[in-house]
Structures are given as structure tokens and as C-alpha cells.
Design a protein around this motif. Structure first.
Motif, mmCIF file in Angstrom:
data_model
loop_
_atom_site.group_PDB
_atom_site.id
_atom_site.type_symbol
_atom_site.label_atom_id
_atom_site.label_comp_id
_atom_site.label_asym_id
_atom_site.label_seq_id
_atom_site.Cartn_x
_atom_site.Cartn_y
_atom_site.Cartn_z
ATOM 1 N N ASP A 9 0.284 -0.932 0.032
ATOM 2 C CA ASP A 9 -0.067 -0.272 -0.240
ATOM 3 C C ASP A 9 1.286 1.300 0.348
ATOM 4 O O ASP A 9 2.247 1.444 -0.171
ATOM 5 C CB ASP A 9 -1.126 -0.094 0.971
ATOM 6 N N TYR A 10 -0.113 1.979 -0.335
ATOM 7 C CA TYR A 10 1.105 3.220 -0.926
ATOM 8 C C TYR A 10 0.623 4.687 0.780
ATOM 9 O O TYR A 10 1.576 4.595 1.612
ATOM 10 C CB TYR A 10 0.825 4.388 -1.328
ATOM 11 N N ASP A 11 -0.352 5.251 0.919
ATOM 12 C CA ASP A 11 -0.638 6.330 2.422
ATOM 13 C C ASP A 11 -0.837 4.944 3.752
ATOM 14 O O ASP A 11 -1.430 4.097 3.344
ATOM 15 C CB ASP A 11 -1.845 6.283 2.268
ATOM 16 N N GLY A 43 -4.774 2.686 -3.299
ATOM 17 C CA GLY A 43 -6.964 3.383 -3.865
ATOM 18 C C GLY A 43 -6.596 5.073 -3.839
ATOM 19 O O GLY A 43 -7.678 5.055 -4.670
ATOM 20 N N ARG A 44 -4.902 5.227 -4.437
ATOM 21 C CA ARG A 44 -5.236 6.347 -4.521
ATOM 22 C C ARG A 44 -5.357 6.034 -6.357
ATOM 23 O O ARG A 44 -5.317 5.361 -7.376
ATOM 24 C CB ARG A 44 -3.657 6.995 -4.956
ATOM 25 N N GLN A 45 -6.007 7.490 -7.194
ATOM 26 C CA GLN A 45 -6.267 7.528 -8.253
ATOM 27 C C GLN A 45 -4.667 7.721 -9.109
ATOM 28 O O GLN A 45 -3.669 8.696 -8.304
ATOM 29 C CB GLN A 45 -7.197 8.847 -8.758
ATOM 30 N N LEU A 46 -4.907 7.077 -10.052
ATOM 31 C CA LEU A 46 -3.005 7.477 -10.633
ATOM 32 C C LEU A 46 -2.434 8.745 -10.932
ATOM 33 O O LEU A 46 -0.842 8.966 -10.243
ATOM 34 C CB LEU A 46 -2.874 6.356 -12.266
ATOM 35 N N ASP A 47 -3.272 9.768 -11.600
ATOM 36 C CA ASP A 47 -2.803 10.417 -11.379
ATOM 37 C C ASP A 47 -2.191 11.545 -10.466
ATOM 38 O O ASP A 47 -0.738 12.071 -10.249
ATOM 39 C CB ASP A 47 -3.125 11.146 -12.763
ATOM 40 N N GLY A 61 4.558 -2.689 -11.257
ATOM 41 C CA GLY A 61 3.703 -2.768 -12.004
ATOM 42 C C GLY A 61 2.687 -1.402 -10.396
ATOM 43 O O GLY A 61 3.509 -2.007 -9.292
ATOM 44 N N ILE A 62 1.867 -0.845 -10.833
ATOM 45 C CA ILE A 62 1.438 -0.067 -9.848
ATOM 46 C C ILE A 62 -0.696 -0.645 -10.039
ATOM 47 O O ILE A 62 -0.968 -0.470 -10.795
ATOM 48 C CB ILE A 62 1.469 1.196 -10.400
ATOM 49 N N VAL A 63 -0.957 -0.785 -8.709
ATOM 50 C CA VAL A 63 -3.071 -1.547 -8.820
ATOM 51 C C VAL A 63 -2.728 -0.542 -8.575
ATOM 52 O O VAL A 63 -2.530 0.183 -7.314
ATOM 53 C CB VAL A 63 -2.972 -2.245 -8.300
ATOM 54 N N ALA A 64 -4.131 0.734 -8.764
ATOM 55 C CA ALA A 64 -4.472 2.505 -8.709
ATOM 56 C C ALA A 64 -6.090 2.085 -8.413
ATOM 57 O O ALA A 64 -6.618 0.924 -9.019
ATOM 58 C CB ALA A 64 -4.001 2.994 -9.413
ATOM 59 N N GLU A 65 -6.370 3.068 -7.745
ATOM 60 C CA GLU A 65 -8.019 2.983 -7.473
ATOM 61 C C GLU A 65 -8.610 1.825 -7.215
ATOM 62 O O GLU A 65 -9.739 1.086 -7.155
ATOM 63 C CB GLU A 65 -8.439 3.350 -9.059
ATOM 64 N N ASN A 66 -7.921 1.026 -5.874
ATOM 65 C CA ASN A 66 -8.256 0.125 -5.042
ATOM 66 C C ASN A 66 -8.698 -0.776 -5.742
ATOM 67 O O ASN A 66 -9.746 -1.923 -5.836
ATOM 68 C CB ASN A 66 -8.971 0.598 -3.854
ATOM 69 N N GLY A 67 -7.651 -1.593 -6.706
ATOM 70 C CA GLY A 67 -7.648 -1.973 -7.654
ATOM 71 C C GLY A 67 -8.575 -2.304 -9.368
ATOM 72 O O GLY A 67 -8.401 -3.443 -9.156
#
Length: 221
Positions: A9-11, A43-47, A61-67
Motif C-alpha cells: 500500500d502507499y498512504d 487506493g489513490r487515483q493514478l494521476d 506494476g502499480i494497481v491504483a484506484e483500489n484494484g
């Protein structure tokens, strides 16, 4: 190496107040240099993520927007993993005074105290959608989309199985991530329910916990 990939996870896990410190970046680089691979599952938006995190190429790889979105930095390619929700959802929420509302490529998100209103609206509209909580954030995603479903796509791209992955997080929306991995890890600042689910709880908060995890994984190898 028993665990070939860290899916983090990020945040609240890698980042403190949106920023990843130098020591944590160095730990990620050590893991890569030892042959490990990295996935970011957020869960963040990619941009929005790319604006605050200029080190995306550490990750395969980056899985964004919670999947819901899968981005591969090396190829600069983005894949949507679901169909966007009907615009009627945002219109109906705004009519009820819910705000602020952000819309990603797939996710529709707002904040508490609007969680109950969002859940009721999704049900009343009969949408095939799930409401996911992330501390004070409230996210609406198509049914079946979560961090575990996004991770499965990323692992398949790497040719790896879930038993080879370590999932690490801090919040409610990380439950599916940890459950989908061979080893589920919570950092010390994680919510209690995630610590209960985790196979291992680190002593350090946020990035310090990730550094501790990397050191342990490299010692175990």
C-alpha cells in the motif's frame, strides 16, 4: 528467495503524509537488488499518485484506484480492470449534498460522514457496486473490484503466484490485499482489525515498518 514480490500500500504504509522518505526508498532498492520485485497497490487515483511519488519506476506494476486500474511504468501503459460506474451515482449523491466527490477512471470517492448516504444510494439505485472504507475515505467500485483482484492481474503479468507475494498495508481496504498473499503484513500504525488479520505485525510505523520488513525478508532468504 521465498517471497519474490512485495505488494505494498502507499498512504500510511510506504508514505507518511503522502511522502516516502529516503530510508524507505533505499530499502526498496535493496530488495530489488537482491532479486525481489515490487508492486504498489493503492487506493489513490493514478494521476494523483504520480504527482506526489516520482519513483514509480521502482515498481514493475502499480494497481491504483483500489484494484480498478493497472499501470506498468516501464511500458507507460494503463489498463482499466472494470467498466466505469453510471454517472447517475454522482448526480444522485450531489443532489443529497454529498461532497466533495472525486471521480477517477473507475472509482467514485468521497469522505465521512457521508458513508451511510453513499451505501444507501448505491442500494437504492440497484448498482452492481461495492462501498469500501479506507479510514475516513469512502470509495465506490464495481462489484468484485478490490486490491486482491487488482493484485491478481499484476501477479499474472509477472508470472508469479499469490503464495510468492508479501502484502503489506495499514487500513481497512488492505484486508483483501493481505488475505490474497502468501504472507500478510501490517505496519505498526495499522488499524486493529488489519493487525488481527495479518500473519506478521511490524514494530515500526509506516516506512520504518516497510524497512524492517525488507531487512527481515533479506535475512530469511
Amino acid at each position: 528467495m521465498k517471497y519474490a514480490v512485495i505488494a505494498t500500500d502507499y498512504d500510511g504504509t510506504l508514505a507518511t503524509q503522502g511522502t516516502v522518505d529516503g530510508a524507505t526508498l533505499a530499502a526498496l532498492k535493496r530488495y530489488r537488488q537482491a532479486g525481489g520485485r515490487l508492486l504498489l497497490v493503492t487506493g489513490r487515483q493514478l494521476d494523483e499518485l504520480l504527482q506526489v511519488f516520482p519513483h514509480e519506476h521502482l515498481f514493475e506494476g502499480i494497481v491504483a484506484e483500489n484494484g480498478a486500474v493497472f499501470y506498468q511504468p516501464a511500458q507507460d501503459t494503463t489498463r482499466l480492470l472494470a467498466e466505469p460506474l453510471s454517472s447517475i451515482l454522482i448526480d444522485t449523491l450531489m443532489a443529497q449534498g454529498v461532497g466533495p466527490i472525486s471521480q477517477g477512471q473507475i472509482v467514485v470517492a468521497t469522505w465521512e460522514p457521508h458513508g451511510e448516504t453513499v451505501e444507501r444510494t448505491v442500494q437504492e439505485l440497484g448498482l452492481a457496486a461495492t462501498v469500501i472504507r479506507n479510514k475516513k475515505a469512502v470509495m465506490v467500485l464495481p462489484q468484485g473490484i478490490n486490491k486482491a483482484s487488482g493484485l491478481a492481474v499484476a501477479l499474472a503479468e509477472l508470472g508469479l503466484g499469490p503464495e510468492q507475494a508479501v502484502g503489506v498495508g495499514d487500513a481497512e481496504n488492505d484486508r483483501s490485499l493481505l488475505a490474497a498473499c502468501g504472507l500478510g503484513v501490517a505496519v505498526a500504525n495499522a488499524v486493529p482489525e488489519l493487525k488481527t488479520l495479518a500473519d506478521r505485525v511490524m514494530a515500526g510505523d509506516r516506512g520504518a515498518g516497510v524497512q524492517e520488513l525488507v531487512d527481515w525478508l533479506l535475512t530469511e532468504s
